[in-house]
Design a protein around this motif. Structure first.
Motif, PDB file in Angstrom:
ATOM      1  N   TYR A   1      54.182  40.939  -0.529  1.00  0.00           N
ATOM      2  CA  TYR A   1      53.794  39.649   0.046  1.00  0.00           C
ATOM      3  C   TYR A   1      54.924  38.629  -0.036  1.00  0.00           C
TER       4      TYR A   1
ATOM      5  N   ASP B   1      44.437  45.085   2.507  1.00  0.00           N
ATOM      6  CA  ASP B   1      44.755  45.654   1.201  1.00  0.00           C
ATOM      7  C   ASP B   1      43.568  45.589   0.259  1.00  0.00           C
ATOM      8  N   ALA B   2      42.889  44.437   0.235  1.00  0.00           N
ATOM      9  CA  ALA B   2      41.725  44.298  -0.637  1.00  0.00           C
ATOM     10  C   ALA B   2      40.616  45.251  -0.214  1.00  0.00           C
TER      11      ALA B   2
ATOM     12  N   VAL C   1      49.779  36.793   6.219  1.00  0.00           N
ATOM     13  CA  VAL C   1      49.374  37.181   4.871  1.00  0.00           C
ATOM     14  C   VAL C   1      47.863  37.381   4.807  1.00  0.00           C
TER      15      VAL C   1
ATOM     16  N   PHE D   1      43.920  40.862  -6.938  1.00  0.00           N
ATOM     17  CA  PHE D   1      44.103  40.146  -5.676  1.00  0.00           C
ATOM     18  C   PHE D   1      44.536  38.698  -5.918  1.00  0.00           C
TER      19      PHE D   1
ATOM     20  N   GLU E   1      52.021  44.708  -5.430  1.00  0.00           N
ATOM     21  CA  GLU E   1      51.582  44.093  -4.185  1.00  0.00           C
ATOM     22  C   GLU E   1      52.279  42.755  -3.927  1.00  0.00           C
ATOM     23  N   SER E   2      52.524  41.974  -4.983  1.00  0.00           N
ATOM     24  CA  SER E   2      53.139  40.660  -4.776  1.00  0.00           C
ATOM     25  C   SER E   2      54.550  40.774  -4.219  1.00  0.00           C
TER      26      SER E   2
ATOM     27  N   TRP F   1      48.198  38.756  -7.216  1.00  0.00           N
ATOM     28  CA  TRP F   1      49.269  39.106  -6.265  1.00  0.00           C
ATOM     29  C   TRP F   1      49.412  38.062  -5.157  1.00  0.00           C
ATOM     30  N   ILE F   2      48.326  37.362  -4.796  1.00  0.00           N
ATOM     31  CA  ILE F   2      48.453  36.293  -3.815  1.00  0.00           C
ATOM     32  C   ILE F   2      49.252  35.129  -4.406  1.00  0.00           C
TER      33      ILE F   2
ATOM     34  N   SER G   1      46.380  40.811   3.482  1.00  0.00           N
ATOM     35  CA  SER G   1      45.669  40.779   2.206  1.00  0.00           C
ATOM     36  C   SER G   1      44.240  41.282   2.353  1.00  0.00           C
TER      37      SER G   1
END
Length: 329
Positions: A211, A261-262, A254, A121, A207-208, A124-125, A258
């Motif tokens: 985003y 997804d998490a 986002v 996490f 994932e990134s 990817w953030i 996020s």
């Protein structure tokens, strides 16, 4: 905020109860002799009947579900064949294969999946938001086209392909990293980090990319609004406009995505854990489906639902903090 959280708590309880009904009906009302599967193909009819009685499979489905609800709130007793096993609340049942409470199994697996999800996490953030901001800031140039191409490649590549490439390159060929494995953080933080680095990167790259595309489109939309043009007219630099004003509106979507997804990944990053041999909730789900261990399957699905509902509530609160125009209801 307190009223909002209380309302969301009530809604979460309702959603989880509805989920439990659907999941229980889907798995336990499905055709098939569960007692025969649990006992094995070589069991005699008497042995199968004994397993059938021990698992209380002869009760009507609504009675079985009521016992399941009782286990969630007050605990439940199970027959082990030679005695009685008590499962403390919240009890999700007794594993057919491991003959132990599902809750205990999930508690042992949660730190593994939690370590995988939290590390991925963060990566990817950082990668997604950073790439999206840079693409929007350098729009129309070579940097934007390059980053857009890379995000498209990352978005369309399956996680098992990226994972296999990373293992072959960094573990087998170059030998820079050890083969992925989970070591508890309390035992050895350094081994914990290096053992999970490749799974983190595999998940983060996939994932990134999503985003980055989201942040880029949100930033371009925000930069085209009237108040941004007003800031430019007052002489603010593009860096100040992007970093201080436009970023707040672009990051709000986002936050919601996020959190979802998490929350869903806490239910198990199935492909990633199976690929790297990490014994988390995702690998547990795959093994339980293969072994027809229905209580564990139901427990994993319920746990996933809990984290998704929790993540929704957190996302709504954070969304309102990021965008003052949002009113919590």
């Amino acid at each position: 905020m307190t009223g909002f959280l209380l309302r969301r708590l009530g809604g979460a309880v309702f959603v989880l109860l509805a989920l439990s009904v659907v999941v229980y009906l889907v798995f336990y009302a499905a055709p098939g002799n569960v007692a025969q599967i649990v006992c094995g193909e070589r069991c005699s009819p008497a042995q199968v009947a004994q397993v059938h009685d021990r698992l209380q499979l002869g009760d009507p489905i609504y009675v079985q579900y009521w016992h399941f609800l009782q286990g969630l709130f007050v605990g439940r007793d199970f027959s082990s064949g030679v005695g009685v096993v008590h499962c403390d609340a919240p009890c999700l049942g007794l594993s057919y294969r491991q003959d132990s409470p599902v809750t205990d199994i999930l508690v042992n697996k949660l730190p593994v999946t939690g370590s995988l999800v939290i590390g991925a996490f963060v990566l990817w953030i950082l990668l997604g938001v950073g790439t999206g901001l840079l693409s929007a800031w350098k729009r129309g140039g070579a940097i934007e086209r390059t980053l857009t191409g890379l995000t498209l490649i990352g978005f369309s590549t399956p996680v098992f392909v990226i994972g296999l490439v990373l293992i072959i390159v960094f573990c087998s060929t170059l030998g820079w990293l050890p083969f992925p494995q989970y070591t508890p953080f309390s035992d050895n933080p350094e081994q914990w980090f290096w053992g999970l680095l490749l799974p983190w990167i595999s998940l983060a790259l996939i994932e990134s990319a999503k985003y980055a595309r989201l942040v880029r489109s949100s930033m371009l939309e925000t930069l085209a609004e009237d108040h941004v043009r007003t800031f430019r007219a007052y002489g603010l630099t593009e860096r100040a406009i992007v970093g201080k004003h436009a970023l707040r509106g672009a990051v709000a979507p986002v936050i919601a995505l996020s959190a979802l997804d998490a929350g869903s990944m806490f239910g198990g990053a199935v492909l990633t854990e199976s690929l790297f041999g990490i014994q988390g909730i995702g690998k547990l789900l795959v093994d339980s489906v293969r072994q027809v261990d229905l209580p564990v399957v139901v427990g994993v699905v319920m746990t996933t639902g809990f984290f998704v509902v929790l993540a929704n509530a957190v996302a709504d609160a954070l969304y309102a903090m990021a965008d003052r125009r949002v009113v919590l209801q």
